[in-house]
Design a protein around this motif. Structure first.
Motif, mmCIF file in Angstrom:
data_model
loop_
_atom_site.group_PDB
_atom_site.id
_atom_site.type_symbol
_atom_site.label_atom_id
_atom_site.label_comp_id
_atom_site.label_asym_id
_atom_site.label_seq_id
_atom_site.Cartn_x
_atom_site.Cartn_y
_atom_site.Cartn_z
ATOM 1 N N LYS A 413 43.997 33.352 33.087
ATOM 2 C CA LYS A 413 43.121 34.712 32.748
ATOM 3 C C LYS A 413 43.374 35.628 34.019
ATOM 4 C CE LYS A 413 39.944 31.937 30.146
ATOM 5 N NZ LYS A 413 38.699 31.367 30.244
ATOM 6 N N ALA A 414 43.040 35.007 35.025
ATOM 7 C CA ALA A 414 43.078 36.168 36.233
ATOM 8 C C ALA A 414 44.277 36.880 36.496
ATOM 9 C CB ALA A 414 42.764 35.185 37.661
ATOM 10 N N ALA A 415 45.527 36.031 36.314
ATOM 11 C CA ALA A 415 46.793 36.693 36.552
ATOM 12 C C ALA A 415 47.165 37.791 35.461
ATOM 13 C CB ALA A 415 47.823 35.665 36.263
ATOM 14 N N ALA A 416 46.297 37.723 34.366
ATOM 15 C CA ALA A 416 46.498 38.814 33.481
ATOM 16 C C ALA A 416 45.473 39.753 33.356
ATOM 17 C CB ALA A 416 46.522 38.357 31.880
ATOM 18 N N ASP A 417 44.513 39.919 34.344
ATOM 19 C CA ASP A 417 43.106 40.522 34.140
ATOM 20 C C ASP A 417 43.444 41.918 35.066
ATOM 21 O OD1 ASP A 417 40.732 41.597 33.958
ATOM 22 O OD2 ASP A 417 39.525 40.048 34.743
ATOM 23 N N THR A 418 44.217 42.724 34.686
ATOM 24 C CA THR A 418 44.565 44.147 35.256
ATOM 25 C C THR A 418 43.081 44.820 35.545
ATOM 26 O OG1 THR A 418 46.617 43.959 34.299
ATOM 27 C CG2 THR A 418 46.157 45.974 35.764
ATOM 28 N N LYS A 419 42.368 44.685 34.541
ATOM 29 C CA LYS A 419 41.093 45.895 34.521
ATOM 30 C C LYS A 419 40.059 45.218 35.553
ATOM 31 C CE LYS A 419 40.497 48.301 30.389
ATOM 32 N NZ LYS A 419 40.151 48.153 29.024
ATOM 33 N N GLY A 420 40.038 43.950 35.393
ATOM 34 C CA GLY A 420 39.126 43.100 36.205
ATOM 35 C C GLY A 420 39.397 43.138 37.945
ATOM 36 N N PHE A 421 40.727 43.190 38.149
ATOM 37 C CA PHE A 421 41.052 43.096 39.342
ATOM 38 C C PHE A 421 40.879 44.574 40.082
ATOM 39 C CE2 PHE A 421 44.072 44.177 43.064
ATOM 40 C CZ PHE A 421 43.659 43.106 43.863
ATOM 41 N N ALA A 422 41.157 45.787 39.368
ATOM 42 C CA ALA A 422 40.629 46.944 39.665
ATOM 43 C C ALA A 422 39.192 47.189 39.878
ATOM 44 C CB ALA A 422 41.336 47.942 38.509
ATOM 45 N N ALA A 423 38.476 46.600 39.201
ATOM 46 C CA ALA A 423 36.951 46.878 39.119
ATOM 47 C C ALA A 423 36.686 45.855 40.533
ATOM 48 C CB ALA A 423 36.324 46.214 38.120
ATOM 49 N N PHE A 424 37.247 44.673 40.849
ATOM 50 C CA PHE A 424 36.890 43.936 41.833
ATOM 51 C C PHE A 424 37.156 44.565 43.160
ATOM 52 C CE2 PHE A 424 38.821 40.755 45.127
ATOM 53 C CZ PHE A 424 37.716 40.169 45.413
ATOM 54 N N ILE A 425 38.384 45.594 43.325
ATOM 55 C CA ILE A 425 38.768 45.964 44.208
ATOM 56 C C ILE A 425 37.817 47.351 44.640
ATOM 57 C CG2 ILE A 425 40.619 47.630 45.149
ATOM 58 C CD1 ILE A 425 41.458 45.165 45.922
ATOM 59 N N GLU A 426 37.422 47.926 43.551
ATOM 60 C CA GLU A 426 36.612 49.092 43.556
ATOM 61 C C GLU A 426 35.231 48.912 44.467
ATOM 62 O OE1 GLU A 426 38.176 51.916 42.126
ATOM 63 O OE2 GLU A 426 36.199 52.819 42.884
ATOM 64 N N LYS A 427 34.910 47.507 44.353
ATOM 65 C CA LYS A 427 33.656 47.263 44.947
ATOM 66 C C LYS A 427 33.754 47.120 46.144
ATOM 67 C CE LYS A 427 30.374 45.292 41.724
ATOM 68 N NZ LYS A 427 29.601 43.935 41.516
ATOM 69 N N ARG A 428 34.883 46.730 46.816
ATOM 70 C CA ARG A 428 35.191 46.613 48.294
ATOM 71 C C ARG A 428 34.478 45.461 48.829
ATOM 72 N NH1 ARG A 428 38.778 50.033 47.969
ATOM 73 N NH2 ARG A 428 39.285 51.748 49.167
ATOM 74 N N GLU A 429 34.184 44.332 48.052
ATOM 75 C CA GLU A 429 33.343 43.272 48.392
ATOM 76 C C GLU A 429 34.368 42.078 48.319
ATOM 77 O OE1 GLU A 429 28.926 44.339 46.866
ATOM 78 O OE2 GLU A 429 30.135 42.641 45.952
ATOM 79 N N HIS A 430 34.139 41.299 49.379
ATOM 80 C CA HIS A 430 35.193 40.041 49.497
ATOM 81 C C HIS A 430 36.284 40.262 49.425
ATOM 82 C CE1 HIS A 430 31.094 38.269 48.385
ATOM 83 N NE2 HIS A 430 30.962 38.647 47.265
ATOM 84 N N LEU A 431 36.847 41.013 50.253
ATOM 85 C CA LEU A 431 38.247 41.294 50.435
ATOM 86 C C LEU A 431 38.972 40.366 51.313
ATOM 87 C CD1 LEU A 431 38.465 45.057 49.597
ATOM 88 C CD2 LEU A 431 38.293 43.416 48.117
ATOM 89 N N PHE A 432 38.394 39.562 52.184
ATOM 90 C CA PHE A 432 39.125 38.771 53.007
ATOM 91 C C PHE A 432 38.163 37.537 53.422
ATOM 92 C CE2 PHE A 432 37.026 41.887 55.582
ATOM 93 C CZ PHE A 432 36.466 41.297 56.355
#
Ligand code: PLP
Length: 432
Positions: A413-432
């Motif tokens: 599911k994660a590997a196909a979730d383009t929108k979810g990933f974009a939203a995740f990055i947008e938040k700038r949290e938990h990036l490392f």
């Protein structure tokens, strides 16, 4: 004057331990995490070993003991390592450590002067690289090649050897790739070493996964190649073979008794000795025929899980995963996912300070953890130098089958979730 020395700031770490608090934080919020991050077998300590440790405690075998390791254990180590590799060893060459890890850094302290070069596999166990700058040596990564089963050829190594080379780490079966060297590969590597290296260059053969093998494959040690025993340190231990990571027992066999004495002196300086009741447990682990049965059962379970995980991963668009022959990890190439989810573009758009701390595979690792509740390790955790543009994850299969099935569904599911990933990055949290 600064509180913390400049030198200690050069030491790195093992990220597998860093992910633990993230997982505990998510669990405290009520999430169930599929843990594919940790390199420890999920089996109990075998009963025959457990009983010996208990018996020794009841005998009050709880005091200081020989800093080199108790003689009965060193005898057992010299015998089993020697017989399995067809080499002659004495107990005086053996030193017992608190786990397979300490001799890695100790070797750099013992053999390297500032400016000496240390060659280590990348991807590889992070502790090889972690110490190098701390001791003032120069790190020289030896990039393993996916197309030859995450191994390397003699010519790959030959290019890296210089007059300053002092220490070369090799690790088969490999963490994190599960790659196992064939006898022929080891002969080729040994030929290069004998041709290009002075006799005082040490080879550190990390064989801690010596017993975790699949498909009937055998562990070959470079020490079995004529002319290599006198240059090679064989390091292994109880953590993986006997599912005993908390016992903190490992051992190394040195080319000479004089070297073993220097390491014994380091033991005296750092921790005096290893718990004697655990050393007796390790002796039983090595000598008892019951260990064969427990190791075989563990390998059978790992092999079944490997087959499931590799086939599920290869069915996910954007992921390619090789079939490991040993250890308990799979190391999928996720370059397609990085492209499909536009992770590379997201990474490039990050501010410089954030970019330094993360990588495209780290971003997918963190997305998987925080949005799909699967804990994995990123490529960067297994060597940093020269790994830009390399997109991999390590998944440990030392996790129950049902959890692994859930983990694979979540990864798909994660590997196909383009929108979810974009939203995740947008938040700038938990990036490392
Ligand atoms: N060497 C390798 C290649 C490993 O993967 C590990 C642990 O993950 C170690 C050494 C250290 O093992 P121990 O837990 O016995 O210190």
């Amino acid at each position: 004057m600064a509180l913390i020395s400049n030198q200690i700031q050069l030491i790195r770490s093992e990220n597998a331990f860093k992910v633990g608090p993230y997982i505990r934080g998510l669990e405290a919020e009520g999430h169930k995490i599929v843990k594919c991050n940790l390199g420890e077998p999920d089996f109990p300590l075998p009963t025959h070993i457990r009983n010996e440790v208990k018996r020794q405690l009841d005998l009050d075998n709880t005091h200081y003991t020989d800093p080199q390791g108790i003689l009965p254990l060193r005898k057992a180590i010299a015998k089993y390592i020697g017989e399995a590799r067809d080499i002659k060893l004495t107990p005086e060459q053996v030193v017992v450590f608190p786990g397979g890890k300490p001799p890695i850094g100790f070797c750099q302290q013992v053999y390297c002067d500032p400016g000496d070069e240390v060659i280590f596999p990348s991807p590889g166990f992070p502790i090889y690289e972690s110490f190098i700058q701390y001791v003032g040596a120069k790190p020289v990564p030896l990039h393993l090649r996916e197309e030859i089963g995450f191994s390397f050829r003699g010519a790959d190594l030959e290019k890296l050897i210089t007059p300053r080379t002092k220490l070369i780490y090799i690790n088969f079966p490999s963490n994190p790739t599960g790659g196992v060297a064939t006898k022929d590969q080891l002969v080729e590597i040994a030929d290069v070493i004998k041709k290009k290296c002075r006799p005082d260059v040490r080879i550190y053969s990390d064989e801690i996964y010596e017993h975790i093998l699949f498909d009937g494959v055998k562990n070959h040690s470079i020490t079995s190649v004529p002319g290599m025993l006198e240059r090679t340190i064989i390091a292994t231990g109880a953590s993986k073979s006997y599912s005993w990571t908390g016992g903190r027992i490992g051992w190394a066999v040195f080319p000479t008794v004089e070297e073993a004495k220097i390491f014994t002196n380091l033991n005296i300086n750092y921790f005096s000795c290893i718990a004697p009741y655990n050393q007796e447990g390790a002796r039983v682990a090595i000598e008892s025929p019951e260990s064969k049965t427990t190791i075989a059962a563990m390998c059978k379970a790992f092999q079944e899980r490997r087959d499931l995980v590799v086939s599920k991963l290869n069915a996910i668009p954007g992921i390619q995963c090789q079939l490991p022959k040993g250890a308990f990890y799979v190391f999928p190439n996720i370059a397609g996912v990085v492209k499909n989810l536009r992770i590379d573009e997201a990474y490039k758009s990050l501010p410089e300070d954030l970019k330094k701390q993360t990588s495209p595979s780290t971003l997918f690792q963190m997305f998987l953890l925080y949005k799909y509740y699967v804990a994995t390790m990123d490529r960067k955790s297994f060597g940093q130098l020269g790994t830009e543009g390399m997109h991999y994850l390590r998944l440990s299969i030392a996790t129950g089958m049902e959890d692994l099935k859930t983990g694979m569904q979540q990864m798909e599911k994660a590997a196909a979730d383009t929108k979810g990933f974009a939203a995740f990055i947008e938040k700038r949290e938990h990036l490392f």
